[in-house]
Design a protein around this motif. Structure first.
Motif, mmCIF file in Angstrom:
data_model
loop_
_atom_site.group_PDB
_atom_site.id
_atom_site.type_symbol
_atom_site.label_atom_id
_atom_site.label_comp_id
_atom_site.label_asym_id
_atom_site.label_seq_id
_atom_site.Cartn_x
_atom_site.Cartn_y
_atom_site.Cartn_z
ATOM 1 N N LYS A 441 9.887 -0.246 5.896
ATOM 2 C CA LYS A 441 9.024 -1.295 5.361
ATOM 3 C C LYS A 441 8.170 -0.798 4.196
ATOM 4 C CE LYS A 441 9.146 -3.530 9.829
ATOM 5 N NZ LYS A 441 8.507 -3.752 11.137
ATOM 6 N N SER A 442 8.539 0.342 3.655
ATOM 7 C CA SER A 442 7.933 0.898 2.429
ATOM 8 C C SER A 442 6.454 1.223 2.580
ATOM 9 C CB SER A 442 8.132 -0.074 1.248
ATOM 10 O OG SER A 442 9.500 -0.307 1.024
ATOM 11 N N LEU A 443 5.985 1.429 3.803
ATOM 12 C CA LEU A 443 4.604 1.866 4.008
ATOM 13 C C LEU A 443 4.499 3.382 4.040
ATOM 14 C CD1 LEU A 443 3.497 -0.857 6.540
ATOM 15 C CD2 LEU A 443 2.442 -0.412 4.324
ATOM 16 N N ILE A 444 5.593 4.053 4.299
ATOM 17 C CA ILE A 444 5.674 5.505 4.248
ATOM 18 C C ILE A 444 6.880 5.862 3.393
ATOM 19 C CG2 ILE A 444 6.143 7.595 5.589
ATOM 20 C CD1 ILE A 444 4.495 6.494 7.834
ATOM 21 N N SER A 445 6.675 6.795 2.482
ATOM 22 C CA SER A 445 7.798 7.240 1.655
ATOM 23 C C SER A 445 8.388 8.504 2.266
ATOM 24 C CB SER A 445 7.343 7.496 0.212
ATOM 25 O OG SER A 445 6.351 8.497 0.179
ATOM 26 N N VAL A 446 9.633 8.737 1.972
ATOM 27 C CA VAL A 446 10.348 9.876 2.549
ATOM 28 C C VAL A 446 11.079 10.592 1.434
ATOM 29 C CG1 VAL A 446 12.364 8.440 3.088
ATOM 30 C CG2 VAL A 446 12.024 10.587 4.310
ATOM 31 N N ARG A 447 11.130 11.910 1.554
ATOM 32 C CA ARG A 447 11.877 12.675 0.552
ATOM 33 C C ARG A 447 12.387 13.954 1.194
ATOM 34 N NH1 ARG A 447 6.673 14.805 -2.763
ATOM 35 N NH2 ARG A 447 6.310 16.727 -1.617
ATOM 36 N N LEU A 457 2.225 9.100 2.971
ATOM 37 C CA LEU A 457 1.596 7.822 2.659
ATOM 38 C C LEU A 457 1.104 7.877 1.224
ATOM 39 C CD1 LEU A 457 1.332 8.007 5.864
ATOM 40 C CD2 LEU A 457 -0.638 6.481 5.609
ATOM 41 N N LEU A 458 1.389 6.837 0.438
ATOM 42 C CA LEU A 458 0.815 6.766 -0.895
ATOM 43 C C LEU A 458 -0.706 6.750 -0.766
ATOM 44 C CD1 LEU A 458 3.131 4.134 -2.607
ATOM 45 C CD2 LEU A 458 3.327 6.616 -2.644
ATOM 46 N N ASP A 459 -1.394 7.221 -1.795
ATOM 47 C CA ASP A 459 -2.843 7.369 -1.708
ATOM 48 C C ASP A 459 -3.545 6.055 -1.372
ATOM 49 O OD1 ASP A 459 -2.698 10.022 -2.169
ATOM 50 O OD2 ASP A 459 -3.452 9.982 -4.217
ATOM 51 N N THR A 460 -3.058 4.964 -1.967
ATOM 52 C CA THR A 460 -3.701 3.678 -1.690
ATOM 53 C C THR A 460 -3.468 3.264 -0.237
ATOM 54 O OG1 THR A 460 -1.710 2.677 -2.646
ATOM 55 C CG2 THR A 460 -3.653 2.818 -4.048
#
Length: 950
Positions: A441-447, A457-460
């Motif tokens: 759901k694009s609330l946490i990014s993965v790499r 988590l993005l800063d915002t």
């Protein structure tokens, strides 16, 4: 200016261009071309043979918009590719430098001929629905041109694409741009549906039917939709589908399967998981790298910075970004994560707060409440509203995991997530499942990070979730869990220091740094963290040294050591704290008693615990401490004990490092033969040393550094320079302290061979590097080398003044390793200025300083210089005695180069005294050299010998 005629058809080569239907054909088949590329072609063809300026082309294809020239070049390239420019000699569009473009192929106008290809067959029974008005395209979209081109091609070939990404990233903006770009390809048949206001999933199919102009009499119009679209060509854009994904997925899948002429573009924070769906992850706008030293114009090459400055200007901020503010702009873009909405909301506040104040404001929650355009959808008017929208769409278990994971300051692993976000006794699968959903759901990014997957988590999002964590009442318990996880992760990776893939281990520890710092700040600021302070600081101590953060290591170690109790005194944690404190004090402040006491206490604990690796490190650090203080007699016992410890451990890198310690100890106490033997044995094991990562007990022990100096002393100047050259280049040590040592010892070597330009270069690099790492003692050493360079090029008075400022600093820091050389230089400079008595006094003090420590490596040189000053003062007898003593000591040490210097000085004295055979000793010593004949000392000796034969 003649505008393109809207009703005529023209031909050129194998192509027909139909203005009325906006169709380009080749050999009777339509050519795929974007609407703007087609507009550019029509204008160029209508003005065939004339040069059309770039401004005219931009104004024609993008009426009323401010567009960069690169967009024109991209579309010209697209045109040339579509026309087959260059194939079989075909030429259509040429660039006229500084003027514009010209259509050069012959053009034939053939009136109102209809296109050869008929439009797709329409279903006759149902009238064509009126086209809904597309949302207006942004005046200028930044940083997404490549995305538009790629997705446009995929929509035409794969037909079903979902833009996925976090809120505010720009999915709707790019979708609107794509709809406009592809409108001509679909003959204007584009339907754009915004589902943000559709609250009930049961209304999804009906909304699509309404947009298509269908009137249906039953509750599920899906069959009617599919039947209507089956033989039609159309682009269907379904925007903001996050909250109705299941309903959208069912309808979209049916359309894709049964209506081959329809392309579907979806925007959502999660994928539909429908058959045929192709995911396009819309990433953040690229921002400028921090710390790269870019100027303001270079910053604007990055889309995030360009968007920020343009939106700031549109909001009334007229001042241009100055070069001195470029790094601030890079920091702002980094804090905003490349999210277009966040960048726009922040940019409009530059005029109110200024760039530098804005950086501070971005660290707080305030940024979540900043308002944007009044006309924006409610969910896009603030970042908080955007995240409220997403937060409202996830389950309660996912909300719990999200807010708990906000405690992480940096990317984290699955293990970290389960240890921090999970309840004791809960199955890890529950956290894994929630994490997967938050990623989807694009609330946490993965790499991926090598073999490890990391989450972030993005800063915002993190700021938003942190507030939710505080509101939940569990912030303290989660912070405690986080601190325990950091301690566990650091201790686990430290235990694996000598096993497995060390590069991966080093990377894992480096990534933990931000979380280690956050955990320490919490533990020392909150009573709930009192029991974790010593263990956590002990686990973090080694990390600070590995990352060359000596000041920070000293700070936390000092604080933690004041909190030792019966359970932590004498523990492995105290060992790490004492070792870190001693090491950090030695390099950041001075070689104080406090540094020595800490290192000795650490060694005592290591021996009590039977920790061989820590014992080796502490022995090595004590050896370095006494090198710096000039207590040379203490070096060899410590080095030999370290070598025995490494051999007991059986580690090849440790054994090579031990050889290096013994070798450098022999070098400094004046046994150059033994030094060369041990250092060359250490270098033979340097392959193992090169493979070491920070954390290995023998890390940074580089025998090649002292070997270069030993080779010069032994009479191999060329080999010495070759040995030293890589140490300040590609093979330079990665450790900040060892890099300083490499520069220092290389500078001393280049001074010995008379290459003062290299000394000047080394001193400048040393000064800058030491300043950037807060290694104050090395800045003083760099100034000393700079003073030597000044004296060597004739700036004697200025060099003396600098040395007189440097030497008290070195003595105050008990940093004597380079003091004798600088004192020697000062004494000679004073003599040059006509003060030989003062120079001799300085030199006597230098010799007195090294005598209590035993015979030092440079004692022969100091005796020679004393003889020079004695001869200058007219005491030939004393001078001769000093020279003889120097020669005897140089021979005893195996230092042929020192002997050559003194033989040269003695030969000059004997010639002046008209002694018989004054040059015999010099000739004999010179004959022992096999290389280095272009270095300063050998050239001087040769000139003296040649004079005698004239």
């Amino acid at each position: 200016m003649r505008a393109p005629q809207e009703t005529e058809t023209v031909s050129f080569g194998p192509f027909f261009l139909h203005d009325k239907t906006r169709l380009l054909e080749r050999d009777g088949q339509p050519v795929k071309l974007g609407s703007r590329a087609l507009d550019i072609l029509r204008l160029l063809v209508s003005r065939a043979g004339d040069v059309v300026s770039k401004n005219e082309l931009l104004a024609h294809a993008w009426p009323g918009l401010a567009v960069e020239e690169i967009s024109l070049r991209v579309h010209i390239a697209e045109l040339r590719k579509a026309l087959g420019e260059g194939k079989e000699g075909a030429r259509y569009i040429t660039n006229i430098p500084s003027r514009g473009y010209c259509f050069v192929a012959p053009v034939h106008r053939i009136g109102h001929a209809p296109p050869a290809v008929s439009p797709p067959e329409q279903a006759p029974s149902i009238p064509e629905a009126p086209m809904p008005v597309l949302p207006p395209r942004l005046e200028r979209m930044i940083g997404r041109d490549d995305v538009v081109r790629e997705v446009a091609e995929r929509l035409l070939t794969e037909r079903f694409v979902t833009f996925r990404g976090p809120g505010g990233i720009g999915k709707t903006t790019v979708a609107i741009a794509l709809a406009h770009e592809l409108s001509a390809q679909f003959d204007g048949r584009v339907r754009f549906l915004d589902f943000s206001m559709v609250k009930d999933a049961a209304l999804v199919a009906g909304t699509i039917a309404w947009a298509l102009g269908l009137v249906v009499q039953h509750s599920d119009p899906t069959d009617s939709i599919v039947g209507y679209l089956r033989n039609r060509r159309l682009l269907l854009v379904l925007d903001s589908c996050d909250h109705v994904v299941e309903a959208i997925a069912g309808v979209a899948e049916r359309i894709h399967q049964q209506a081959p002429g329809v392309s579907i573009l979806v925007t959502s924070r999660e994928s539909l998981l429908a058959e045929g769906e192709q995911i396009f992850e819309l990433g953040p706008l690229e921002g400028p790298p921090q710390g790269a030293g870019l100027n303001a114009s270079e910053m604007l090459a990055y889309p995030a910075a360009r968007l920020f400055t343009e939106r700031a200007a549109a909001a009334g901020h007229r001042a241009e970004i100055a070069d001195e503010d470029a790094e601030v702009l890079a920091e702002i873009c980094s804090k905003l994560d490349g999210i277009a909405l966040a960048i726009e909301l922040a940019a409009v506040r530059v005029g109110t707060h200024g760039l530098r104040e804005l950086v501070t404001l971005l660290d707080g929650r305030l940024k979540l409440e900043w308002r944007g355009r009044r006309t924006a959808p409610p969910r896009h008017q603030t970042l908080g509203a955007t995240l409220d929208w997403s937060y409202g769409l996830i389950s309660e278990s996912e909300r719990i995991v999200l807010r708990r994971l906000a405690i992480f300051a940096a990317p984290f692993t699955l293990q970290g997530a389960t240890m921090v976000a999970g309840e004791e006794g809960d199955p890890a699968e529950r956290i894994v499942e929630s994490l997967e959903q938050l990623v989807a759901k694009s609330l946490i990014s993965v790499r991926p990070d090598g073999a490890v997957t990391r989450y972030r988590l993005l800063d915002t999002t993190r700021a938003y979730a942190t507030q939710k964590l505080a509101d939940s009442g569990e912030a303290t318990s989660i912070a405690r869990r986080h601190a325990r996880y950091v301690q566990h992760a650091l201790e686990t990776t430290a235990a694996d220091a000598d096993a497995g893939d060390q590069a991966l281990r080093s990377r894992a520890r480096t990534v933990l740094f931000s979380d280690a710092r956050a955990a320490l700040k919490w533990a020392f600021a909150n009573d709930e963290g009192a029991g974790l302070r010593v263990p956590l600081a002990g686990a973090c101590a080694r990390l600070f040294l590995e990352l060359n953060l000596l000041d920070e290591g000293r700070l936390w170690s000092s604080r933690a050591l004041t909190m030792l109790d019966s359970s932590t005194r004498g523990s492995a944690w105290e060992l790490e704290l004492q070792a870190t404190l001693g090491h950090a004090f030695m390099f950041t402040e001075r070689n104080s008693d406090q540094a020595e006491t800490a290192l000795r206490r650490g060694l005592e604990i290591a021996e009590a615990l039977g920790d061989g690796a820590s014992k080796f490190k502490l022995l090595a650090r004590l050896n370095m401490f006494y090198r710096r203080t000039g207590d040379y007699r203490l070096l060899l016992p410590l080095a030999l004990e370290a070598e025995r410890t490494a051999q007991a451990i059986g580690d090849p890198a440790g054994i090579a490092g031990g050889k290096g310690l013994v070798g450098v100890s022999f070098h400094l106490i004046g046994d150059q033969r033994a030094a060369q033997l041990h250092l060359e044995e250490g270098v033979a094991g340097s392959e193992a040393l090169r493979s070491m990562q920070p954390g290995h007990f023998a890390y940074s022990r580089t025998p090649q550094i002292p070997l270069a100096r030993v080779l010069w002393l032994r009479g191999f100047p060329d080999r010495a320079v070759e040995c030293a050259r890589p140490l300040t280049g590609a093979a330079a040590p990665r450790d900040a302290v060892m890099y300083c040592i490499s520069l220092c010892w290389s500078a001393s070597l280049y001074g010995w061979v008379g290459d003062w330009s290299s000394v000047e270069q080394m001193s400048a690099r040393l000064s800058a590097h030491a300043a950037s790492h807060a290694l104050a003692p090395y800045q003083a050493v760099a100034a000393g080398f700079r003073a030597q360079t000044m004296i060597a090029r004739g700036e004697v008075k200025e060099g003396i003044e600098l040395l007189r400022a440097v030497l008290p600093r070195l003595h105050a820091d008990r940093y004597e390793l380079y003091a004798s050389a600088f004192n020697a230089e000062l004494s000679q400079g004073l003599a040059e200025l006509g003060q030989p008595a003062e120079g001799l006094r300085v030199l006597h003090e230098a010799i007195a300083r090294i005598e209590p420590a035993g015979e030092a490596f440079d004692a022969p040189e100091l005796l020679r210089l004393r003889g020079e000053l004695e001869a200058r003062g007219g005491d030939a007898k004393a001078a001769g005695a000093s020279f003889v003593a120097s020669i005897a000591l140089a021979e005893e040490q195996g230092a042929l180069s020192w002997r050559l210097r003194t033989e040269t000085s003695l030969a000059r004295l004997r010639r002046k005294q008209r002694r018989a055979k004054p040059l015999d000793g010099l000739a004999e010593t010179y004959a022992r050299f096999t290389e280095g004949f272009e270095t300063a000392d050998l050239k001087a000796a040769r000139e003296l010998l040649d004079e005698a034969t004239k």
